[in-house]
Design an enzyme around this catalytic site. Structure first.
Site, PDB file in Angstrom:
ATOM      1  N   ASP A 146      42.327 -56.829 -16.427  1.00 23.49           N
ATOM      2  CA  ASP A 146      43.254 -57.973 -16.433  1.00 23.49           C
ATOM      3  C   ASP A 146      44.373 -57.782 -17.444  1.00 23.49           C
ATOM      4  O   ASP A 146      44.755 -58.720 -18.148  1.00 23.49           O
ATOM      5  CB  ASP A 146      42.485 -59.267 -16.717  1.00 23.49           C
ATOM      6  N   LYS A 148      47.935 -57.778 -18.765  1.00 23.89           N
ATOM      7  CA  LYS A 148      49.202 -58.454 -18.489  1.00 23.89           C
ATOM      8  C   LYS A 148      49.703 -59.008 -19.814  1.00 23.89           C
ATOM      9  O   LYS A 148      48.935 -59.144 -20.774  1.00 23.89           O
ATOM     10  CB  LYS A 148      49.025 -59.576 -17.463  1.00 23.89           C
ATOM     11  N   ASN A 151      47.732 -61.649 -21.776  1.00 26.06           N
ATOM     12  CA  ASN A 151      46.444 -61.293 -22.381  1.00 26.06           C
ATOM     13  C   ASN A 151      46.588 -60.337 -23.556  1.00 26.06           C
ATOM     14  O   ASN A 151      45.598 -59.790 -24.040  1.00 26.06           O
ATOM     15  CB  ASN A 151      45.516 -60.679 -21.333  1.00 26.06           C
ATOM     16  N   ASP A 164      41.052 -61.986 -24.140  1.00 26.13           N
ATOM     17  CA  ASP A 164      40.582 -62.456 -22.828  1.00 26.13           C
ATOM     18  C   ASP A 164      39.863 -61.369 -22.037  1.00 26.13           C
ATOM     19  O   ASP A 164      40.459 -60.687 -21.207  1.00 26.13           O
ATOM     20  CB  ASP A 164      41.745 -63.027 -22.008  1.00 26.13           C
ATOM     21  N   THR A 208      45.383 -60.486 -11.664  1.00 27.98           N
ATOM     22  CA  THR A 208      46.563 -61.314 -11.446  1.00 27.98           C
ATOM     23  C   THR A 208      47.378 -60.693 -10.313  1.00 27.98           C
ATOM     24  O   THR A 208      47.602 -59.474 -10.299  1.00 27.98           O
ATOM     25  CB  THR A 208      47.399 -61.383 -12.737  1.00 27.98           C
TER      26      THR A 208
END
Length: 369
Positions: A146, A148, A151, A164, A208
């Protein structure tokens, strides 16, 4: 509820629970929890406390993700990964008390830059720090899944910290011992991190939309190579202030990810090495993607990173130095209103956990990937 009194490594009794902290303000929120800036009463130290509703976690089938995040953070020890100091529970909530990164979200830092993007050199610096963080996770048999800007947090020094980990996946069999590679980059020995997750493939559809790798969309299962795909998206976004495959609707985005080549805009100007690095990271064929053979070592050797001194990265001045702050004002975080005020002082019975495992001895069933 069990007692909140346990022994610390020095053999002294420690009591830590919700009432050990004073809530200052909310920093952010998700579908099953919120993150607060808190001050520990005993030490006056600031922490970021993630508060997860047990009821919401069970209803939304997020128990496993919360437990995985706690276990990964408890085991991790790296300068580019936020440290978990305490985890405990009350009757209604689970608490993760983490290092407070007062530089705020990297996403917000990008949004406040001219053009909402960074020069190529600055993008390379942050990409290099992400490579080092992913290298560490892959060595532990963990796929992050994840990556991005939202995060990535900024330490008050300006260096990145991954946060996260609720979508991260840890192999139950970490694979073989990491294989050393003969060559070095700037005197730093290289390690084959893919050997640590060699037999690890997972099938869940997570991530995402604009960052999801083609093999995730195809539901053929995915490996640690998905993290190198997301690195390519991140580099593109840092430079161009947008992602390369974004469509008007979700399905359009997925079609673009599966079928379209990377389109580099005329401005800003990007070096051929930079374009080549992004193109190879965004190879739709998982097996030939940059990083898919030997992991981080392969990425580090790309010519775009030739200027990076990997051994001195932590001691290099970052391109963005967060606004000075006393910490409590949280000037580098977006203002978030709270509809229901959590009262930490009214919560008792928490117990600190010092390692991986279940929170506070409560048995919560794993549910899904």
């Amino acid at each position: 509820m069990p007692s909140n009194e346990i022994m610390n490594p020095a053999g002294k009794k420690v009591e830590v629970g919700p009432s050990s902290f004073v809530k200052i303000k909310m920093l952010g929120k998700g579908d099953v929890g919120k993150v607060y800036l808190v001050r520990e009463k005993k030490t006056d130290k600031l922490f970021a406390m993630k508060v997860l509703s047990k009821k919401e976690m069970i209803q939304r089938r997020k128990v496993r993700r919360a437990l995985t995040e706690q276990e990964i953070l408890a085991a991790a020890n790296h300068p580019f990964i936020a440290t978990l100091y305490h985890s405990f529970q009350s009757e209604d909530y689970l608490y993760l008390c983490k290092e407070y990164c007062m530089g705020g979200e990297f996403f917000r830092a990008l949004q406040t830059r001219p053009g909402k993007c960074l020069p190529e050199d600055a993008s390379r610096f942050y990409a290099a720090e992400v490579v080092v963080a992913l290298e560490y996770l892959h060595l532990m048999g963990i796929i992050y899944r994840d990556l991005k800007p939202e995060n990535i947090l900024l330490h008050h020094s300006g260096h990145i910290m991954l946060s996260d980990f609720d979508l991260a996946k840890r192999s139950s069999d970490p694979g073989s011992m990491p294989v050393m590679i003969q060559s070095k980059v700037n005197g730093v020995p290289l390690v084959d991190t893919m050997s640590c997750t060699v037999n690890f493939r997972t099938n869940s559809f997570v991530g995402t939309d604009e960052y999801i790798a083609p093999e995730v969309i195809a539901a053929h299962g995915h490996t640690a190579a998905v993290d190198w795909w997301t690195l390519g998206i991140l580099i593109y976004e840092m430079i161009y202030a947008t992602t390369p495959f974004k469509g008007p609707e979700r399905n359009d985005t997925f079609v673009n990810i599966r079928d379209n080549p990377v389109d580099f805009k005329d401005t800003p100007k990007v070096s051929q090495a930079g374009k080549d690095c992004v193109t190879r990271l965004l190879d739709k064929r998982e097996r030939t993607r940059l990083g898919s053979k030997s992991g981080a070592s392969e990425v580090k050797q790309h010519k775009w990173f030739a200027k990076i001194n990997w051994g001195l990265l932590r001691n290099t001045r970052p391109p963005i130095i967060p606004s000075s702050s006393n910490g409590q004002d949280a000037v580098n975080f977006r203002h978030t209103k709270e509809s229901h005020s959590l009262q930490l002082d009214g919560e008792h019975g928490g117990r600190m956990e010092t390692g991986g495992g279940l929170f506070g001895g409560v048995t919560l069933h794993y549910d899904g990937d």
